[in-house]
Design a protein around this motif. Structure first.
Motif, PDB file in Angstrom:
ATOM      1  N   GLY A  12      -9.254  14.381  -2.373  1.00 24.95           N
ATOM      2  CA  GLY A  12      -9.729  13.665  -3.568  1.00 24.95           C
ATOM      3  C   GLY A  12     -10.021  12.213  -3.341  1.00 24.95           C
ATOM      4  N   ARG A  13      -9.331  11.384  -4.126  1.00 30.69           N
ATOM      5  CA  ARG A  13      -9.574   9.943  -4.206  1.00 30.69           C
ATOM      6  C   ARG A  13      -9.520   9.240  -2.853  1.00 30.69           C
ATOM      7  NH1 ARG A  13      -4.935   7.476  -7.878  1.00 30.69           N
ATOM      8  NH2 ARG A  13      -3.754   8.450  -6.206  1.00 30.69           N
ATOM      9  N   GLY A  14      -8.496   9.557  -2.091  1.00 30.56           N
ATOM     10  CA  GLY A  14      -8.429   8.994  -0.737  1.00 30.56           C
ATOM     11  C   GLY A  14      -7.958   7.559  -0.664  1.00 30.56           C
ATOM     12  N   SER A  15      -7.130   7.137  -1.636  1.00 35.17           N
ATOM     13  CA  SER A  15      -6.680   5.736  -1.558  1.00 35.17           C
ATOM     14  C   SER A  15      -5.724   5.531  -0.385  1.00 35.17           C
ATOM     15  CB  SER A  15      -6.050   5.283  -2.880  1.00 35.17           C
ATOM     16  OG  SER A  15      -4.808   5.898  -3.088  1.00 35.17           O
ATOM     17  N   ASN A  16      -4.921   6.515  -0.052  1.00 36.12           N
ATOM     18  CA  ASN A  16      -4.064   6.377   1.134  1.00 36.12           C
ATOM     19  C   ASN A  16      -4.902   6.380   2.411  1.00 36.12           C
ATOM     20  OD1 ASN A  16      -1.046   6.273   0.577  1.00 36.12           O
ATOM     21  ND2 ASN A  16      -1.749   7.846  -0.854  1.00 36.12           N
ATOM     22  N   MET A  17      -5.917   7.233   2.442  1.00 33.95           N
ATOM     23  CA  MET A  17      -6.864   7.204   3.578  1.00 33.95           C
ATOM     24  C   MET A  17      -7.466   5.809   3.727  1.00 33.95           C
ATOM     25  SD  MET A  17     -10.686   8.708   3.511  1.00 33.95           S
ATOM     26  CE  MET A  17     -11.109   7.227   2.564  1.00 33.95           C
ATOM     27  N   LEU A  88      -2.126  13.727   6.648  1.00 33.87           N
ATOM     28  CA  LEU A  88      -2.468  14.343   5.369  1.00 33.87           C
ATOM     29  C   LEU A  88      -2.363  13.248   4.312  1.00 33.87           C
ATOM     30  CD1 LEU A  88      -0.353  17.650   5.542  1.00 33.87           C
ATOM     31  CD2 LEU A  88      -2.605  17.159   6.527  1.00 33.87           C
ATOM     32  N   ALA A  89      -3.418  13.098   3.530  1.00 32.90           N
ATOM     33  CA  ALA A  89      -3.439  12.025   2.532  1.00 32.90           C
ATOM     34  C   ALA A  89      -3.999  12.599   1.232  1.00 32.90           C
ATOM     35  CB  ALA A  89      -4.274  10.847   3.029  1.00 32.90           C
ATOM     36  N   GLY A  90      -3.117  13.248   0.465  1.00 28.97           N
ATOM     37  CA  GLY A  90      -3.574  13.911  -0.745  1.00 28.97           C
ATOM     38  C   GLY A  90      -4.374  15.164  -0.432  1.00 28.97           C
ATOM     39  N   PHE A  91      -3.971  15.860   0.615  1.00 30.59           N
ATOM     40  CA  PHE A  91      -4.628  17.138   0.963  1.00 30.59           C
ATOM     41  C   PHE A  91      -3.899  18.235   0.189  1.00 30.59           C
ATOM     42  CE2 PHE A  91      -5.332  20.880   3.744  1.00 30.59           C
ATOM     43  CZ  PHE A  91      -6.705  20.881   3.710  1.00 30.59           C
ATOM     44  N   ASN A 109       2.600  13.322   6.596  1.00 28.31           N
ATOM     45  CA  ASN A 109       2.121  13.426   5.217  1.00 28.31           C
ATOM     46  C   ASN A 109       2.769  12.319   4.395  1.00 28.31           C
ATOM     47  OD1 ASN A 109       0.966  14.647   2.826  1.00 28.31           O
ATOM     48  ND2 ASN A 109       2.976  15.529   2.377  1.00 28.31           N
ATOM     49  N   ILE A 110       2.089  11.933   3.325  1.00 26.57           N
ATOM     50  CA  ILE A 110       2.701  11.017   2.354  1.00 26.57           C
ATOM     51  C   ILE A 110       2.976  11.811   1.086  1.00 26.57           C
ATOM     52  CG2 ILE A 110       0.417  10.147   1.590  1.00 26.57           C
ATOM     53  CD1 ILE A 110       3.009   7.604   1.588  1.00 26.57           C
ATOM     54  N   HIS A 111       4.196  11.680   0.595  1.00 26.94           N
ATOM     55  CA  HIS A 111       4.600  12.444  -0.587  1.00 26.94           C
ATOM     56  C   HIS A 111       5.184  11.482  -1.622  1.00 26.94           C
ATOM     57  CE1 HIS A 111       5.853  15.866  -2.955  1.00 26.94           C
ATOM     58  NE2 HIS A 111       7.023  15.279  -3.111  1.00 26.94           N
ATOM     59  N   PRO A 112       4.776  11.638  -2.894  1.00 26.03           N
ATOM     60  CA  PRO A 112       5.225  10.686  -3.912  1.00 26.03           C
ATOM     61  C   PRO A 112       6.602  11.015  -4.493  1.00 26.03           C
ATOM     62  CG  PRO A 112       3.631  12.178  -4.870  1.00 26.03           C
ATOM     63  CD  PRO A 112       3.783  12.582  -3.434  1.00 26.03           C
ATOM     64  N   SER A 113       7.613  10.998  -3.658  1.00 28.03           N
ATOM     65  CA  SER A 113       9.001  11.083  -4.135  1.00 28.03           C
ATOM     66  C   SER A 113       9.914  10.627  -3.022  1.00 28.03           C
ATOM     67  CB  SER A 113       9.392  12.510  -4.547  1.00 28.03           C
ATOM     68  OG  SER A 113       9.704  13.280  -3.409  1.00 28.03           O
ATOM     69  N   GLU A 175       3.290   1.183  -3.143  1.00 32.79           N
ATOM     70  CA  GLU A 175       4.213   1.307  -2.003  1.00 32.79           C
ATOM     71  C   GLU A 175       3.693   2.317  -0.981  1.00 32.79           C
ATOM     72  OE1 GLU A 175       6.636  -0.864  -1.755  1.00 32.79           O
ATOM     73  OE2 GLU A 175       5.954  -1.644  -3.692  1.00 32.79           O
ATOM     74  N   GLU A 176       3.043   3.386  -1.456  1.00 31.77           N
ATOM     75  CA  GLU A 176       2.457   4.366  -0.526  1.00 31.77           C
ATOM     76  C   GLU A 176       1.513   3.668   0.439  1.00 31.77           C
ATOM     77  OE1 GLU A 176       0.772   7.928  -2.271  1.00 31.77           O
ATOM     78  OE2 GLU A 176       2.199   7.893  -3.912  1.00 31.77           O
ATOM     79  N   HIS A 177       0.707   2.765  -0.136  1.00 26.54           N
ATOM     80  CA  HIS A 177      -0.323   2.100   0.681  1.00 26.54           C
ATOM     81  C   HIS A 177       0.295   1.151   1.705  1.00 26.54           C
ATOM     82  CE1 HIS A 177      -3.348   2.898  -2.808  1.00 26.54           C
ATOM     83  NE2 HIS A 177      -3.020   3.996  -2.147  1.00 26.54           N
TER      84      HIS A 177
HETATM   85  C1  GRF Z   1      -0.735  10.430  -3.458  1.00 26.81           C
HETATM   86  O1  GRF Z   1       0.110  10.232  -4.550  1.00 26.81           O
HETATM   87  C2  GRF Z   1       0.030  11.060  -2.328  1.00 26.81           C
HETATM   88  O2  GRF Z   1       1.361  10.652  -2.278  1.00 26.81           O
HETATM   89  C3  GRF Z   1      -0.037  12.518  -2.685  1.00 26.81           C
HETATM   90  O3  GRF Z   1      -1.311  12.711  -3.225  1.00 26.81           O
HETATM   91  C4  GRF Z   1      -1.793  11.477  -3.762  1.00 26.81           C
HETATM   92  C5  GRF Z   1      -3.083  11.199  -3.071  1.00 26.81           C
HETATM   93  O4  GRF Z   1      -3.710  10.052  -3.535  1.00 26.81           O
HETATM   94  N1  GRF Z   1       0.223  13.320  -1.510  1.00 26.81           N
HETATM   95  P1  GRF Z   1      -4.919   9.434  -2.733  1.00 26.81           P
HETATM   96  O5  GRF Z   1      -5.971  10.524  -2.604  1.00 26.81           O
HETATM   97  O6  GRF Z   1      -4.411   8.998  -1.400  1.00 26.81           O
HETATM   98  O7  GRF Z   1      -5.390   8.297  -3.559  1.00 26.81           O
END
Ligand code: GRF
Length: 194
Positions: A12-17, A88-91, A109-113, A175-177
């Motif tokens: 999707g959005r890919g903000s972490n990417m 993996l970034a919102g995959f 992977n990044i996970h929101p918890s 914080e993810e970023h």
């Molecule tokens: C983020 O919240 C990430 O932690 C989760 O999916 C979301 C992806 O957001 N795995 P984005 O596409 O990176 O903006």
């Protein structure tokens, strides 16, 4: 210094990417993003990657006869980019064991918890519903169990009175970023391993 090549998987959005791409613009950063693969052709993150001159591919799982063939094709694409690591970034697909084992130790992977709390989806909604006072995000190695691999880095945020899933997720995303680029740097420098 030879930089490690990284492929990013998004839906999707890919903000972490984008945070990883921004970090890799620093020549001292130990990794470069060489390709972005999405399972959704309309993922906005694909455009953001292209604007940065990064190779992109989208593959729809529905076009493949099996999940295995879809994932084998993802591996072929990643190998064509000669990636050393996968982020993996919102995959938003659960990955099969063959694919996970193929990249194990080299895929994060990044996970929101704050894992191991709140594996799975809708973490922000669940934390609020439980009356939690603290939340956050985790970068972890990907292993066959969903959101179960060892954590590399975490960041904590408070849950504030009146928070909605949207306000809380925005606080976590900041914080993810920060932690995703840090964790990828640690991995590609060999400072952490599975
Ligand atoms: C983020 O919240 C990430 O932690 C989760 O999916 C979301 C992806 O957001 N795995 P984005 O596409 O990176 O903006």
């Amino acid at each position: 210094m030879s930089r490690k090549k990284v492929g990013v998987l998004i839906s999707g959005r890919g903000s972490n990417m984008s945070a990883l791409i921004e970090a890799s613009k620093n020549p001292d950063y130990p990794a470069e993003i060489v390709g972005v693969l999405s399972n959704k052709a309309a993922a906005p993150g694909l455009l953001a990657a292209q604007e940065n001159g990064i190779a992109t591919t989208s593959l729809a799982q529905s076009k493949f006869p099996s999940r295995e063939m879809f994932e084998d094709t993802m591996t072929l694409v990643l190998e064509s980019w000669e990636v050393d690591y996968v982020c993996l970034a919102g995959f938003m697909r659960i990955l099969g064991e063959d694919f996970v084992l193929r990249w194990q130790g080299r895929m994060i992977n990044i996970h929101p918890s704050l894992l191991p709390a709140y594996k799975g989806l809708d973490t922000h909604t669940r934390v609020i519903a439980d009356g939690g006072t603290e939340h956050g995000c985790s970068v972890h190695f990907v292993t066959p169990g969903l959101d179960e691999g060892p954590v590399i880095l975490q960041a904590r945020v408070p849950v504030l009175p009146g928070d909605t899933p949207e306000t809380l997720s925005a606080r976590v995303l900041v914080e993810e970023h920060k932690i995703y680029p840090k964790a990828l740097a640690m991995l590609t420098r060999g400072e952490v391993s599975l």
